[in-house]
Design a protein around this motif. Sequence first.
Motif, PDB file in Angstrom:
ATOM      1  N   PRO A   1      68.100   9.555  37.284  1.00  0.00           N
ATOM      2  CA  PRO A   1      68.397  10.508  36.366  1.00  0.00           C
ATOM      3  C   PRO A   1      67.484  11.599  36.507  1.00  0.00           C
ATOM      4  O   PRO A   1      66.385  11.241  36.545  1.00  0.00           O
ATOM      5  CB  PRO A   1      68.536   9.619  35.116  1.00  0.00           C
ATOM      6  N   ARG A   2      67.900  12.879  36.043  1.00  0.00           N
ATOM      7  CA  ARG A   2      66.792  13.827  35.901  1.00  0.00           C
ATOM      8  C   ARG A   2      66.811  14.467  34.536  1.00  0.00           C
ATOM      9  O   ARG A   2      67.520  14.426  33.821  1.00  0.00           O
ATOM     10  CB  ARG A   2      67.402  14.898  36.964  1.00  0.00           C
ATOM     11  N   GLN A   3      65.661  15.173  34.257  1.00  0.00           N
ATOM     12  CA  GLN A   3      65.433  16.038  33.230  1.00  0.00           C
ATOM     13  C   GLN A   3      66.269  17.221  32.983  1.00  0.00           C
ATOM     14  O   GLN A   3      66.204  17.845  34.264  1.00  0.00           O
ATOM     15  CB  GLN A   3      64.001  16.215  33.084  1.00  0.00           C
ATOM     16  N   PRO A   4      66.873  17.467  31.880  1.00  0.00           N
ATOM     17  CA  PRO A   4      67.693  19.028  32.078  1.00  0.00           C
ATOM     18  C   PRO A   4      66.780  19.898  31.894  1.00  0.00           C
ATOM     19  O   PRO A   4      65.450  19.882  31.201  1.00  0.00           O
ATOM     20  CB  PRO A   4      68.504  18.528  30.837  1.00  0.00           C
ATOM     21  N   VAL A   5      67.098  21.243  32.313  1.00  0.00           N
ATOM     22  CA  VAL A   5      66.349  22.310  32.257  1.00  0.00           C
ATOM     23  C   VAL A   5      66.604  22.745  30.544  1.00  0.00           C
ATOM     24  O   VAL A   5      67.489  22.827  30.215  1.00  0.00           O
ATOM     25  CB  VAL A   5      66.498  23.592  33.230  1.00  0.00           C
ATOM     26  N   PRO A   6      65.340  22.975  30.007  1.00  0.00           N
ATOM     27  CA  PRO A   6      65.564  23.453  28.651  1.00  0.00           C
ATOM     28  C   PRO A   6      66.590  24.489  28.544  1.00  0.00           C
ATOM     29  O   PRO A   6      66.622  25.588  29.183  1.00  0.00           O
ATOM     30  CB  PRO A   6      64.224  23.695  28.074  1.00  0.00           C
ATOM     31  N   GLU A   7      67.418  24.525  27.410  1.00  0.00           N
ATOM     32  CA  GLU A   7      68.382  25.472  27.124  1.00  0.00           C
ATOM     33  C   GLU A   7      67.617  26.840  26.947  1.00  0.00           C
ATOM     34  O   GLU A   7      68.136  27.936  27.255  1.00  0.00           O
ATOM     35  CB  GLU A   7      69.309  25.059  26.011  1.00  0.00           C
ATOM     36  N   ALA A   8      66.509  26.694  25.985  1.00  0.00           N
ATOM     37  CA  ALA A   8      65.871  27.881  25.582  1.00  0.00           C
ATOM     38  C   ALA A   8      64.411  27.549  25.573  1.00  0.00           C
ATOM     39  O   ALA A   8      64.031  26.525  25.571  1.00  0.00           O
ATOM     40  CB  ALA A   8      66.363  28.439  24.413  1.00  0.00           C
ATOM     41  N   ALA A   9      63.553  28.582  25.497  1.00  0.00           N
ATOM     42  CA  ALA A   9      62.067  28.456  25.229  1.00  0.00           C
ATOM     43  C   ALA A   9      61.853  27.797  24.094  1.00  0.00           C
ATOM     44  O   ALA A   9      62.600  28.031  22.998  1.00  0.00           O
ATOM     45  CB  ALA A   9      61.312  29.790  25.480  1.00  0.00           C
ATOM     46  N   PRO A  10      60.749  26.947  23.838  1.00  0.00           N
ATOM     47  CA  PRO A  10      60.421  26.328  22.525  1.00  0.00           C
ATOM     48  C   PRO A  10      60.437  27.393  21.527  1.00  0.00           C
ATOM     49  O   PRO A  10      59.811  28.479  21.635  1.00  0.00           O
ATOM     50  CB  PRO A  10      58.970  25.728  22.911  1.00  0.00           C
ATOM     51  N   ASP A  11      60.956  27.172  20.470  1.00  0.00           N
ATOM     52  CA  ASP A  11      61.178  28.108  19.104  1.00  0.00           C
ATOM     53  C   ASP A  11      59.617  27.789  18.465  1.00  0.00           C
ATOM     54  O   ASP A  11      59.836  26.949  17.143  1.00  0.00           O
ATOM     55  CB  ASP A  11      62.245  27.834  18.346  1.00  0.00           C
ATOM     56  N   LEU A  12      58.454  28.136  18.816  1.00  0.00           N
ATOM     57  CA  LEU A  12      57.284  27.682  18.348  1.00  0.00           C
ATOM     58  C   LEU A  12      56.631  29.026  18.029  1.00  0.00           C
ATOM     59  O   LEU A  12      56.550  30.046  18.940  1.00  0.00           O
ATOM     60  CB  LEU A  12      56.501  27.014  19.176  1.00  0.00           C
ATOM     61  N   SER A  13      56.104  29.029  16.925  1.00  0.00           N
ATOM     62  CA  SER A  13      55.140  30.496  16.535  1.00  0.00           C
ATOM     63  C   SER A  13      53.668  30.168  17.219  1.00  0.00           C
ATOM     64  O   SER A  13      53.167  29.154  17.335  1.00  0.00           O
ATOM     65  CB  SER A  13      54.996  30.496  15.233  1.00  0.00           C
ATOM     66  N   THR A  14      53.310  31.230  17.560  1.00  0.00           N
ATOM     67  CA  THR A  14      51.882  31.254  18.101  1.00  0.00           C
ATOM     68  C   THR A  14      50.840  31.108  17.025  1.00  0.00           C
ATOM     69  O   THR A  14      51.028  31.657  15.983  1.00  0.00           O
ATOM     70  CB  THR A  14      51.337  32.612  18.820  1.00  0.00           C
ATOM     71  N   GLY A  15      49.741  30.330  17.176  1.00  0.00           N
ATOM     72  CA  GLY A  15      48.694  30.238  16.084  1.00  0.00           C
ATOM     73  C   GLY A  15      48.706  28.579  15.832  1.00  0.00           C
ATOM     74  O   GLY A  15      49.206  27.574  16.448  1.00  0.00           O
ATOM     75  N   ASP A  16      47.914  28.453  14.816  1.00  0.00           N
ATOM     76  CA  ASP A  16      48.026  26.836  14.187  1.00  0.00           C
ATOM     77  C   ASP A  16      49.267  26.368  13.797  1.00  0.00           C
ATOM     78  O   ASP A  16      49.900  26.895  13.125  1.00  0.00           O
ATOM     79  CB  ASP A  16      46.739  26.974  13.114  1.00  0.00           C
ATOM     80  N   LEU A  17      49.161  24.895  14.118  1.00  0.00           N
ATOM     81  CA  LEU A  17      50.538  24.500  13.583  1.00  0.00           C
ATOM     82  C   LEU A  17      50.483  22.731  13.672  1.00  0.00           C
ATOM     83  O   LEU A  17      49.128  22.497  14.231  1.00  0.00           O
ATOM     84  CB  LEU A  17      51.634  24.677  14.454  1.00  0.00           C
ATOM     85  N   ALA A  18      51.293  22.030  13.194  1.00  0.00           N
ATOM     86  CA  ALA A  18      51.266  20.518  13.603  1.00  0.00           C
ATOM     87  C   ALA A  18      52.649  20.101  13.860  1.00  0.00           C
ATOM     88  O   ALA A  18      53.472  19.911  13.134  1.00  0.00           O
ATOM     89  CB  ALA A  18      50.911  20.003  12.234  1.00  0.00           C
ATOM     90  N   LEU A  19      52.636  20.348  15.204  1.00  0.00           N
ATOM     91  CA  LEU A  19      54.210  19.769  15.910  1.00  0.00           C
ATOM     92  C   LEU A  19      53.933  18.223  16.535  1.00  0.00           C
ATOM     93  O   LEU A  19      52.957  18.244  17.416  1.00  0.00           O
ATOM     94  CB  LEU A  19      54.216  20.776  16.936  1.00  0.00           C
ATOM     95  N   PRO A  20      54.760  17.398  15.906  1.00  0.00           N
ATOM     96  CA  PRO A  20      54.640  16.114  16.358  1.00  0.00           C
ATOM     97  C   PRO A  20      55.244  16.028  17.945  1.00  0.00           C
ATOM     98  O   PRO A  20      56.390  16.577  18.060  1.00  0.00           O
ATOM     99  CB  PRO A  20      55.343  15.308  15.370  1.00  0.00           C
ATOM    100  N   VAL A  21      54.657  15.548  18.856  1.00  0.00           N
ATOM    101  CA  VAL A  21      55.121  15.277  20.409  1.00  0.00           C
ATOM    102  C   VAL A  21      54.854  13.939  20.798  1.00  0.00           C
ATOM    103  O   VAL A  21      53.913  13.062  20.208  1.00  0.00           O
ATOM    104  CB  VAL A  21      54.146  16.575  21.342  1.00  0.00           C
ATOM    105  N   THR A  22      55.459  13.515  21.974  1.00  0.00           N
ATOM    106  CA  THR A  22      55.112  12.510  22.671  1.00  0.00           C
ATOM    107  C   THR A  22      54.769  12.923  23.972  1.00  0.00           C
ATOM    108  O   THR A  22      55.445  13.668  24.626  1.00  0.00           O
ATOM    109  CB  THR A  22      56.484  11.424  22.927  1.00  0.00           C
ATOM    110  N   LEU A  23      53.407  12.384  24.473  1.00  0.00           N
ATOM    111  CA  LEU A  23      52.927  12.806  25.825  1.00  0.00           C
ATOM    112  C   LEU A  23      53.550  11.514  26.648  1.00  0.00           C
ATOM    113  O   LEU A  23      53.057  10.461  26.276  1.00  0.00           O
ATOM    114  CB  LEU A  23      51.281  12.721  25.497  1.00  0.00           C
TER     115      LEU A  23
END
Length: 293
Positions: A166-188
């Motif tokens: 199985p392969r990872q899909p190419v993202p449909e769009a760039a991340p909708d994230l603002s430049t600057g400080d934030l708190a985005l939960p992610v999984t590494l």
Amino acid sequence: MAQGRRARRVLAMGGVLALVAIAGSRAPAGDDPTHRASAVAPHDLARGRSAALYPYDGRRDMTGGDRARYPGAGVLWCRRSDGVPQKAAAAWLIGTASLVMLNAHNFRNRQLDTTRSVGDCYFQIGGRNYDFVADSLRLGVAANATRLHITDDWALLRLAQPADAPRQPVPEAAPDLSTGDLALPVTLVAPGGHQNYRGDSSLETCTVRRIDPPTEGGIRRARHDCNDGYGGSGSGLFDEAGRLVAMQSASLSMNSRHAFDIEFHYGSALLIEGELLDALRRAQRENGSRPAP
């Protein structure tokens, strides 16, 4: 000041990959910050402990369910001068069954000198090994570049035969994230694991704390508090919906024993946007139209 900001983005192959200038300014005269900062406490080695970048280590081994949720997770292996293969970094089967995304610093150093030949490496996924097409390497650096940075530390390669995985899909769009400080939960997601972690692969829930303004290729750097270490380069950062938003670039194997610091941490990833996203879409179209070997 502008030079200082740029120095903090410069990529150093295999050790302190970011913030070298800052770390160096804090080191005593004659002290190499690469060696000083990357030291693991002797008692940790003696006891066989993992040496997480931060005091709290929430990493765990990847499971079959994790691999189903985050498809395309593979490993770059490269042969030493004596021919013995060694695990090098994480890499991703993405878009098509023949396209692999990984870090440019697997093949170039900070000064863009060649450090590895594509022919000395192969891609491993689903328990099988796949050779690369040697002349298919596409680097993220501009033609007139003289340095490798966090935000152009990407490369694409084509497999000599399609991978049965199985392969990872190419993202449909760039991340909708603002430049600057934030708190985005992610999984590494680290399919190649880390030198400072016992398992062969790892997964950790953590947080992106800041996104820097766009630099090389219109790509932004994401600063996060995920534990990482040597071998973790190329790992994927996924949002809560399971979408790939960034690829790890700078890692360090160390045990700092202090909390995450937004200015003096060592974990940095490049967002899947700008020229990288354009290149992924273009390669997907080209690979999709290319006859099977």
